[in-house]
Enzyme design. Structure first.
Site, PDB file in Angstrom:
ATOM      1  N   ASP A 196      12.100  41.416  62.790  1.00  0.00           N
ATOM      2  CA  ASP A 196      10.804  40.785  62.519  1.00  0.00           C
ATOM      3  C   ASP A 196      10.977  39.807  61.353  1.00  0.00           C
ATOM      4  O   ASP A 196      11.702  40.085  60.392  1.00  0.00           O
ATOM      5  CB  ASP A 196       9.828  41.925  62.137  1.00  0.00           C
ATOM      6  CG  ASP A 196       8.418  41.454  61.905  1.00  0.00           C
ATOM      7  OD1 ASP A 196       7.587  41.618  62.821  1.00  0.00           O
ATOM      8  OD2 ASP A 196       8.133  40.924  60.802  1.00  0.00           O
ATOM      9  N   ILE A 197      10.322  38.630  61.468  1.00  0.00           N
ATOM     10  CA  ILE A 197      10.430  37.632  60.392  1.00  0.00           C
ATOM     11  C   ILE A 197       9.625  38.117  59.185  1.00  0.00           C
ATOM     12  O   ILE A 197       8.503  38.614  59.335  1.00  0.00           O
ATOM     13  CB  ILE A 197       9.885  36.261  60.877  1.00  0.00           C
ATOM     14  CG1 ILE A 197      10.658  35.817  62.132  1.00  0.00           C
ATOM     15  CG2 ILE A 197       9.977  35.218  59.774  1.00  0.00           C
ATOM     16  CD1 ILE A 197      10.114  34.559  62.791  1.00  0.00           C
ATOM     17  N   GLU A 239       6.061  37.671  66.036  1.00  0.00           N
ATOM     18  CA  GLU A 239       7.313  37.306  65.364  1.00  0.00           C
ATOM     19  C   GLU A 239       8.261  38.493  65.335  1.00  0.00           C
ATOM     20  O   GLU A 239       9.105  38.608  64.477  1.00  0.00           O
ATOM     21  CB  GLU A 239       7.078  36.766  63.931  1.00  0.00           C
ATOM     22  CG  GLU A 239       5.730  37.071  63.323  1.00  0.00           C
ATOM     23  CD  GLU A 239       5.555  38.535  62.939  1.00  0.00           C
ATOM     24  OE1 GLU A 239       5.050  39.284  63.811  1.00  0.00           O
ATOM     25  OE2 GLU A 239       5.896  38.932  61.812  1.00  0.00           O
TER      26      GLU A 239
END
Ligand code: GTP
Length: 319
Positions: A196-197, A239
């Site tokens: 995950d960003i 994301e």
């Protein structure tokens, strides 16, 4: 038989020959030695050989590229069983290597053909000859193949995430489910990386949603560059991404995860005048028999990802 009747039957004979000659279907009559006895204008036009060029000559010598062994066995079956036989273009796209006469509009380089073999009974009740009907199926075959290609493209699109070109969540989860079932049968471990960003909301808030999309696309590209062809990557949520690594232990998965994490950390995303940087948090879980379901496997990888976030982000955790 009276004079009139005789004239009529000669007339009828000429009509028949005229009709057969001008049919928009190929017509050939062969004997047991595969010698040609009838060759209508359809066959002459497409082959470039006239009736007199081929008459009494062996079909396989005239056309050396015919699939001789296969076609002779079909012909012999018709001679012996006295049944009709059908060959469709789906079974074999063409028998005679003819060019279709649609030079400007058509896409096909060859004429697709359906072929019917008919046993011809002589007055003695025996079958000494076979009629071969050759139908031009090019248009039907082209529409069918176009439809098939369109369906395949639709199927591909239904599996693909539009923004990134990676698998979408539904299809990726299907792959994961199959992989988990395979693991239950052969006990060869696979690993799952969820990533995950970090602080992605801030990227959106600072540079705008379009810039955020560009970051997501760039990350997808990085993932594609780092994984093997046997791995499958999918966009799991906004994301968040998942990577399935078949036949891979968690420690080997960690090598890839760390490589990807460092690549993301070093990447510069250019958007307009801005240069955007981002980091990733990753979680890894190896398949375990007591997961009972692939969803528990994702849950464990997600828990490891959560630990990476809790631990300060930009790091990898193994469950
Ligand atoms: N640009 C863009 N943003 C998206 C997309 N999908 C989800 N988002 C945004 O991603 C952000 C995710 O925010 P959070 O879940 O709070 O997480 P975060 O800011 O990354 O923080 P941490 O995960 O805790 O590091 C939200 O602002 C969503 O609107 C997308 O397709 N494009």
């Amino acid at each position: 038989m009276g004079q009139n009747q005789q004239t009529l039957s000669i007339d009828a004979f000429h009509w028949h020959i005229g009709l057969l000659q001008n049919l928009d279907v190929g017509l050939v009559v062969l004997d047991e030695q595969y010698h040609v006895h009838l060759w209508n204008s359809f066959m002459a036009n497409y082959s470039g050989l006239s009736d007199s060029d081929v008459r009494e000559r062996n079909l396989f010598e005239l056309f050396p590229d015919l699939p001789a062994q296969w076609f002779k066995s079909k012909l012999n079956t018709v001679f012996h069983l006295r049944n009709r036989a059908f060959i469709t273009w789906q079974e074999r796209p063409w028998l005679f290597n003819f060019k279709p006469n649609r030079p400007f509009t058509g896409k096909a380089a060859q004429m697709y053909q359906n072929v019917t073999l008919i046993p011809l009974t002589s007055p003695d009740g025996e079958v000494h000859q076979i009629g071969i009907l050759v139908y031009d199926m090019t248009d039907a075959a082209m529409s069918h193949l176009d439809l098939e290609a369109a369906n395949q493209e639709l199927a591909r699109l239904s599996r693909t995430d539009r923004l990134t070109g990676l698998s979408n969540r539904g299809y990726w989860e299907e792959c994961l489910e199959h992989e988990y079932d395979r693991f239950l049968r052969n006990h060869r471990s696979s690993s799952l990386i969820m990533l995950d960003i970090d602080h992605f909301k801030k990227i959106n808030d600072t540079y705008g949603h379009q810039a955020g999309d560009q970051v997501i696309r760039s990350l997808a590209q990085l993932i594609k560059e780092h994984i093997r062809s046997t791995d499958s990557a999918g966009r799991y949520g906004g994301e968040e991404f998942g990577i399935l690594l078949p036949d891979t232990s968690d420690s080997h998965a960690e090598v890839l995860a760390e490589r990807l994490r460092r690549a993301a950390q070093d990447a510069l995303i250019y958007y307009g005048d801005e240069t955007i940087r981002f980091t990733l948090s990753l979680g890894i879980a190896e398949s375990q028999p007591d997961d009972s379901h692939h969803e528990s496997w994702i849950k464990r990888a997600d828990e490891a990802l959560y630990k990476s976030k809790q631990g300060g982000r930009n790091q990898t955790t193994i469950f």
